[in-house]
Design an enzyme around this catalytic site. Structure first.
Site, mmCIF file in Angstrom:
data_model
loop_
_atom_site.group_PDB
_atom_site.id
_atom_site.type_symbol
_atom_site.label_atom_id
_atom_site.label_comp_id
_atom_site.label_asym_id
_atom_site.label_seq_id
_atom_site.Cartn_x
_atom_site.Cartn_y
_atom_site.Cartn_z
ATOM 1 N N ASP A 34 0.785 -1.171 0.203
ATOM 2 C CA ASP A 34 0.029 -0.003 -0.486
ATOM 3 C C ASP A 34 0.852 1.574 -0.243
ATOM 4 O O ASP A 34 0.423 2.347 -0.827
ATOM 5 C CB ASP A 34 -0.402 -0.272 1.176
ATOM 6 C CG ASP A 34 -2.026 -0.794 1.451
ATOM 7 O OD1 ASP A 34 -2.871 -0.604 2.267
ATOM 8 O OD2 ASP A 34 -1.679 -1.592 0.488
ATOM 9 N N SER A 83 -36.324 -1.796 -4.554
ATOM 10 C CA SER A 83 -36.462 -2.507 -3.511
ATOM 11 C C SER A 83 -36.540 -4.503 -3.729
ATOM 12 O O SER A 83 -36.741 -4.816 -5.071
ATOM 13 C CB SER A 83 -37.018 -2.710 -2.314
ATOM 14 O OG SER A 83 -36.115 -2.853 -0.871
ATOM 15 N N GLU A 112 -26.142 -14.534 -5.826
ATOM 16 C CA GLU A 112 -25.094 -12.962 -5.741
ATOM 17 C C GLU A 112 -25.542 -13.071 -4.698
ATOM 18 O O GLU A 112 -25.945 -12.926 -3.527
ATOM 19 C CB GLU A 112 -24.843 -12.244 -6.686
ATOM 20 C CG GLU A 112 -24.896 -11.865 -8.042
ATOM 21 C CD GLU A 112 -26.037 -10.820 -8.609
ATOM 22 O OE1 GLU A 112 -25.843 -9.688 -7.854
ATOM 23 O OE2 GLU A 112 -26.169 -10.163 -9.660
ATOM 24 N N LYS A 114 -25.820 -10.730 -1.398
ATOM 25 C CA LYS A 114 -26.352 -9.498 -1.195
ATOM 26 C C LYS A 114 -25.315 -8.189 -0.143
ATOM 27 O O LYS A 114 -25.334 -8.849 0.672
ATOM 28 C CB LYS A 114 -27.791 -9.885 0.122
ATOM 29 C CG LYS A 114 -28.827 -8.202 0.077
ATOM 30 C CD LYS A 114 -29.541 -8.836 0.730
ATOM 31 C CE LYS A 114 -30.948 -7.830 0.124
ATOM 32 N NZ LYS A 114 -30.407 -6.066 1.340
ATOM 33 N N ASP A 116 -24.269 -5.400 2.199
ATOM 34 C CA ASP A 116 -25.129 -4.758 3.150
ATOM 35 C C ASP A 116 -24.175 -2.807 3.315
ATOM 36 O O ASP A 116 -22.978 -3.004 4.101
ATOM 37 C CB ASP A 116 -24.692 -5.117 4.238
ATOM 38 C CG ASP A 116 -25.915 -5.302 5.196
ATOM 39 O OD1 ASP A 116 -26.582 -4.288 4.995
ATOM 40 O OD2 ASP A 116 -25.320 -5.587 6.654
ATOM 41 N N GLU A 170 -23.820 -1.211 -4.951
ATOM 42 C CA GLU A 170 -23.666 -1.526 -3.804
ATOM 43 C C GLU A 170 -22.560 -0.824 -2.622
ATOM 44 O O GLU A 170 -21.454 -0.700 -2.893
ATOM 45 C CB GLU A 170 -24.086 -2.269 -2.895
ATOM 46 C CG GLU A 170 -24.585 -2.247 -1.378
ATOM 47 C CD GLU A 170 -25.742 -2.035 -0.966
ATOM 48 O OE1 GLU A 170 -26.793 -1.722 -2.048
ATOM 49 O OE2 GLU A 170 -26.442 -2.025 -0.231
ATOM 50 N N TYR A 220 -18.971 -2.654 -5.270
ATOM 51 C CA TYR A 220 -19.694 -3.821 -6.203
ATOM 52 C C TYR A 220 -20.826 -3.200 -6.755
ATOM 53 O O TYR A 220 -21.469 -2.476 -6.396
ATOM 54 C CB TYR A 220 -19.855 -4.853 -5.627
ATOM 55 C CG TYR A 220 -18.716 -5.954 -4.679
ATOM 56 C CD1 TYR A 220 -18.231 -6.171 -5.530
ATOM 57 C CD2 TYR A 220 -18.704 -5.442 -3.720
ATOM 58 C CE1 TYR A 220 -16.844 -7.224 -5.363
ATOM 59 C CE2 TYR A 220 -17.539 -6.974 -3.084
ATOM 60 C CZ TYR A 220 -16.834 -7.052 -4.312
ATOM 61 O OH TYR A 220 -15.722 -7.843 -3.808
ATOM 62 N N LYS A 310 -32.079 -13.291 3.831
ATOM 63 C CA LYS A 310 -31.309 -12.957 4.585
ATOM 64 C C LYS A 310 -31.000 -13.982 5.303
ATOM 65 O O LYS A 310 -32.605 -15.064 5.775
ATOM 66 C CB LYS A 310 -32.577 -12.569 5.294
ATOM 67 C CG LYS A 310 -32.918 -11.223 4.672
ATOM 68 C CD LYS A 310 -32.115 -9.518 4.915
ATOM 69 C CE LYS A 310 -32.585 -8.620 4.162
ATOM 70 N NZ LYS A 310 -33.295 -7.372 4.459
ATOM 71 N N CYS A 402 -6.918 0.691 39.195
ATOM 72 C CA CYS A 402 -6.192 1.102 37.867
ATOM 73 C C CYS A 402 -5.549 -0.047 37.579
ATOM 74 O O CYS A 402 -3.981 -0.166 38.059
ATOM 75 C CB CYS A 402 -5.758 2.973 37.673
ATOM 76 S SG CYS A 402 -5.349 2.289 35.393
ATOM 77 N N CYS A 405 -1.817 2.400 36.402
ATOM 78 C CA CYS A 405 -0.617 2.623 37.423
ATOM 79 C C CYS A 405 -1.183 2.414 38.339
ATOM 80 O O CYS A 405 -0.981 2.918 39.455
ATOM 81 C CB CYS A 405 -1.120 4.221 37.287
ATOM 82 S SG CYS A 405 -2.882 4.642 37.436
ATOM 83 N N CYS A 420 -9.692 6.169 35.473
ATOM 84 C CA CYS A 420 -8.916 6.353 35.798
ATOM 85 C C CYS A 420 -8.754 7.451 35.995
ATOM 86 O O CYS A 420 -7.649 8.183 35.070
ATOM 87 C CB CYS A 420 -7.464 5.686 35.957
ATOM 88 S SG CYS A 420 -6.017 6.501 36.507
ATOM 89 N N CYS A 425 -1.227 8.867 34.261
ATOM 90 C CA CYS A 425 -1.204 6.916 34.195
ATOM 91 C C CYS A 425 -0.720 6.968 33.083
ATOM 92 O O CYS A 425 -1.698 7.407 31.897
ATOM 93 C CB CYS A 425 -3.071 6.803 33.999
ATOM 94 S SG CYS A 425 -3.626 5.554 33.672
HETATM 95 P P1 AMP Z 1 -33.683 -4.128 0.905
HETATM 96 O O1 AMP Z 1 -32.553 -2.818 1.422
HETATM 97 O O2 AMP Z 1 -33.504 -4.844 2.272
HETATM 98 O O3 AMP Z 1 -34.677 -3.411 0.746
HETATM 99 O O4 AMP Z 1 -33.031 -4.322 0.204
HETATM 100 C C1 AMP Z 1 -32.797 -4.376 -1.349
HETATM 101 C C2 AMP Z 1 -31.442 -3.859 -1.383
HETATM 102 O O5 AMP Z 1 -30.104 -5.278 -1.194
HETATM 103 C C3 AMP Z 1 -30.804 -3.098 -2.428
HETATM 104 O O6 AMP Z 1 -31.644 -2.186 -2.113
HETATM 105 C C4 AMP Z 1 -29.586 -3.136 -3.351
HETATM 106 O O7 AMP Z 1 -29.391 -2.318 -3.025
HETATM 107 C C5 AMP Z 1 -29.351 -3.867 -2.287
HETATM 108 N N1 AMP Z 1 -28.069 -5.181 -3.101
HETATM 109 C C6 AMP Z 1 -27.260 -5.356 -1.934
HETATM 110 N N2 AMP Z 1 -26.137 -6.713 -2.510
HETATM 111 C C7 AMP Z 1 -27.216 -6.790 -3.926
HETATM 112 C C8 AMP Z 1 -27.056 -7.446 -5.296
HETATM 113 N N3 AMP Z 1 -25.823 -8.364 -5.449
HETATM 114 N N4 AMP Z 1 -28.629 -7.747 -6.544
HETATM 115 C C9 AMP Z 1 -29.386 -6.456 -5.954
HETATM 116 N N5 AMP Z 1 -29.418 -5.795 -4.950
HETATM 117 C C10 AMP Z 1 -28.118 -5.370 -3.937
HETATM 118 ZN ZN ZN Z 2 -4.338 5.166 35.315
#
Ligand code: AMP
Ligand code: ZN
Length: 667
Positions: A34, A83, A112, A114, A116, A170, A220, A310, A402, A405, A420, A425
């Site tokens: 890096d 959604s 795929e 999902k 977060d 995402e 992604y 989920k 502590c 110390c 402390c 310390c």
């Molecule tokens: P939710 O937030 O539970 O309504 O789930 C829908 C969200 O999942 C969407 O807004 C997407 O942004 C997200 N998401 C994450 N990964 C994926 C994926 N591989 N394909 C489609 N949606 C995805």
């Molecule tokens: Zn201390």
């Protein structure tokens, strides 16, 4: 270096950075460190600073943000960002498959992860990123282009130029970066983000894109919303195409015809979920064929041809072997549970925070107990409950002294934390120093925790002020230190003396005073002397300041130790007032236009420009008859020649500083 040499060097660097960036960010397979990567980037920045005309919109340097975006503009999505419908059991997935079969006969699926994070749309015209926006309510989102541009895995320019493309992806924070961020937030006693999703959303929706840039987000891309100029027939083909364009697409996506194969892929992802670099909260199953998708259609909220699965949070029993208590920067004692290691959602867990005395009392956690640990989408494991106490166990008592110390600990009224109170310390001192030099505080490069620890252990430092009086020879003798690293460290320390005031205020590590509060204080009280005498009432009047913050800051500045520390820092030459605010009334450069060229001995161009603007002058990028002065440093280029031709006065850095009356703030 002349411009032709610079052009060649910049091109070469861009190619290398592109190549290594691809290896690192897209293929997860870096070939260089890096550090080396950052160095190449820095070299390119240097060239572009000296020859701004060489900056291209797709240069990797343009990924790093700085400008503050004012307010987010609304963006209406021409293709709604839908959604997904959620499933929580395999039976629901089989049911989904039956519906798909009924609609299209022989469906094929892509599975795929999902991811977060938060969903964004990216628009490209002729291969250039023109806009990035959040999903918002699916129809209207926010324009976060400036912030998205700072994300290194978002291509600013595509590998092929196509007339128009809108993709959806995402934005997320990797598990590793999330843990680092939380650690830093805890160290600073800021409220840490609860999970990587919040961290990603909080980091992307910043007014100041330089904060987004520091958070190292990733993306992604998993869907084409709109495309002109090419026809695609199925999902797999479109992901392959996006990959070719330079997007980071899901790390795996395969086509399955049998729902049992889909389910085993879902199970596989679930078992591995904690081992991926990205956070995920499920899997997504999508019909592969676009013609079939059209036939199946959508509801008003989600496509009927896709389904999210989920994963439930995983829980496991284990034994609490010990409770370790650590001391934080402001003296807070934090208990950590040490467990018999268990595999939880893909990673081995052997530690989890027990938060504070109240948490331990409430759950009645005792050493030797069998407890239930859980890891949900949140990647930080937590103790859910005690399953059974160990035989002959006793309620756990927090230490009364502590652990670092030995001073007695206190618990202030209305607070969950034990603390402390000993300001000497060593545990506190070290944490304090780490905070003091950190990037958001005094930003002293080259002073890592390991070096600071050595300095404390060897009795070379007893307070942050001592950093400014270090005996270089003794530091050089420390482990892993050499002449060069000591020189670099000394330069960074020297540089920090002229920091803006808010950095110093934040660096002092006053309870409840984060970076934002420090900025507010510096704005209202533009010198430390004013702060030393300010009352809590005065501070409370600041917009954005609460009662607790004002009390804490006023108390801190009233302490005799504070006066002493400030005096020492002042004696060491640390800047104690905010130049920006104080010099606002100085207009000595009013009506003057400056052009900067070459490298100045002490100032960066940005600093010089800021100074000019502070004093009412203007900075222009090209020399003309209207130019008042050209400020020329080393290796000045064509601008210098032009200035000479036009007979425009040329200034050295010294002459420039004289003109500004700013000698005293030179570094
Ligand atoms: P939710 O937030 O539970 O309504 O789930 C829908 C969200 O999942 C969407 O807004 C997407 O942004 C997200 N998401 C994450 N990964 C994926 C994926 N591989 N394909 C489609 N949606 C995805
Ligand atoms: Zn201390």
């Amino acid at each position: 270096m002349d411009i032709e040499q610079a052009r060649k060097a910049a091109e070469k660097l861009r190619q290398q950075i592109e190549y290594h960036g691809q290896k690192y960010y897209v293929e997860d397979n870096p070939e260089i460190s890096d550090y080396d990567y950052d160095m190449m980037l820095r070299e390119l920045e240097g060239i572009e600073l000296a020859f701004p005309e060489l900056v291209t919109p797709d240069s990797p340097t343009q990924h790093v943000g700085g400008a503050a975006s004012s307010k987010f503009e609304p963006v209406t999505h021409s293709v709604p960002m839908e959604s997904l419908h959620d499933s929580f059991s395999e039976e629901e997935i089989r049911e989904f498959d039956r519906k798909m079969k009924a609609a299209v006969g022989t469906p094929a699926y892509v599975v795929e992860p999902k991811f977060d994070g938060l969903s964004v749309s990216l628009e490209y015209r002729n291969g250039i990123l023109i806009r990035g926006s959040t999903r918002g309510d699916g129809v209207v989102g926010e324009d976060v282009t400036e912030n998205i541009r700072t994300i290194r895995t978002v291509p600013l320019q595509l590998k092929k130029s196509i007339p128009f493309l809108e993709v959806r992806g995402e934005i997320y924070m990797s598990n590793e970066n999330f843990l680092k961020l939380v650690e830093k937030q805890e160290l600073n006693e800021e409220r840490p983000f609860k999970n990587p999703r919040n961290a990603a959303a909080g980091s992307l929706r910043q007014k100041d894109s330089s904060i987004t840039a520091q958070r190292n987000l990733d993306i992604y891309v998993f869907n084409i919303q709109q495309i002109e100029g090419i026809e695609l027939h199925n999902h797999k083909e479109s992901l392959d195409y996006l990959t070719d364009l330079g997007f980071r697409t899901p790390p795996f996506y395969h086509v399955y015809e049998n729902i049992e194969d889909v389910l085993s892929e879902i199970r596989r992802i679930g078992e591995l979920r904690g081992t991926f670099s990205f956070p995920l909260d499920g899997a997504v199953i999508k019909i592969n064929d676009f013609a079939q998708r059209n036939l199946i259609g959508s509801t008003s909220k989600f496509p009927k041809w896709a389904e999210a699965f989920k994963y439930p949070p995983e829980e496991k029993e284990t034994v609490l072997l010990d409770i370790q208590v650590n001391v934080g920067r402001t003296g807070v004692l934090t208990p950590t549970g040490i467990f018999e290691p268990v595999l939880l959602a893909g990673t081995t867990v052997s530690r989890a925070t027990l938060h504070n005395e109240d948490f331990i009392k409430e759950k009645d956690v005792r050493i030797g107990d069998t407890v239930v640990l859980r890891k949900a989408g949140e990647i930080i494991p937590e103790v859910v409950a005690v399953k059974r106490h160990a035989p002959q166990s006793k309620p756990y008592e927090m230490p009364v002294r502590c652990p670092s110390c030995g001073s007695p600990v206190v618990r202030e009224e209305g607070e969950a934390a034990l603390r402390c109170d000993n300001t000497d310390c060593p545990a506190q001192l070290l944490r304090h120093l780490i905070h003091f030099v950190s990037r958001d505080a005094m930003d002293i490069d080259g002073m890592g925790p390991a070096l600071l620890e050595q300095l404390v252990q060897n009795d070379l430092v007893h307070s942050p002020a001592d950093l400014y009086q270090l005996d270089k020879e003794r530091v050089e003798q420390l482990e892993r230190m050499g002449k060069k690293s000591v020189e670099n460290m000394a330069a960074a320390i020297e540089k920090s003396k002229s920091n803006e005031l808010y950095r110093l205020i934040y660096a002092l590590g006053i309870r409840h005073i984060g970076q934002k509060a420090a900025k507010l204080l510096a704005k209202e009280f533009p010198s430390i002397d004013q702060l030393l005498t300010a009352t809590a009432e005065e501070m409370e009047e600041i917009d954005g300041f609460g009662h607790i913050m004002a009390q804490s800051a006023a108390c801190y500045f009233a302490l005799p130790q504070t006066t002493e520390l400030i005096q020492k820092l002042r004696d060491a030459g640390v800047q104690m007032r905010d130049l920006k605010v104080e010099e606002k009334t100085d207009h000595r450069l009013e009506g003057k236009t400056f052009v900067l060229t070459g490298t100045l001995p002490h100032y960066t161009r940005q600093q010089a420009s800021q100074l000019i603007e502070k004093l009412g002058g203007k900075v222009s990028s090209s020399v003309s008859k209207k130019t008042s002065y050209v400020l020329a440093g080393e290796e000045a280029g064509s601008k210098l020649a032009k200035a000479e031709k036009l007979g425009i006065p040329i200034l050295s850095e010294d002459e420039f500083l004289n003109l500004c009356g700013q000698e005293e703030i030179g570094e």
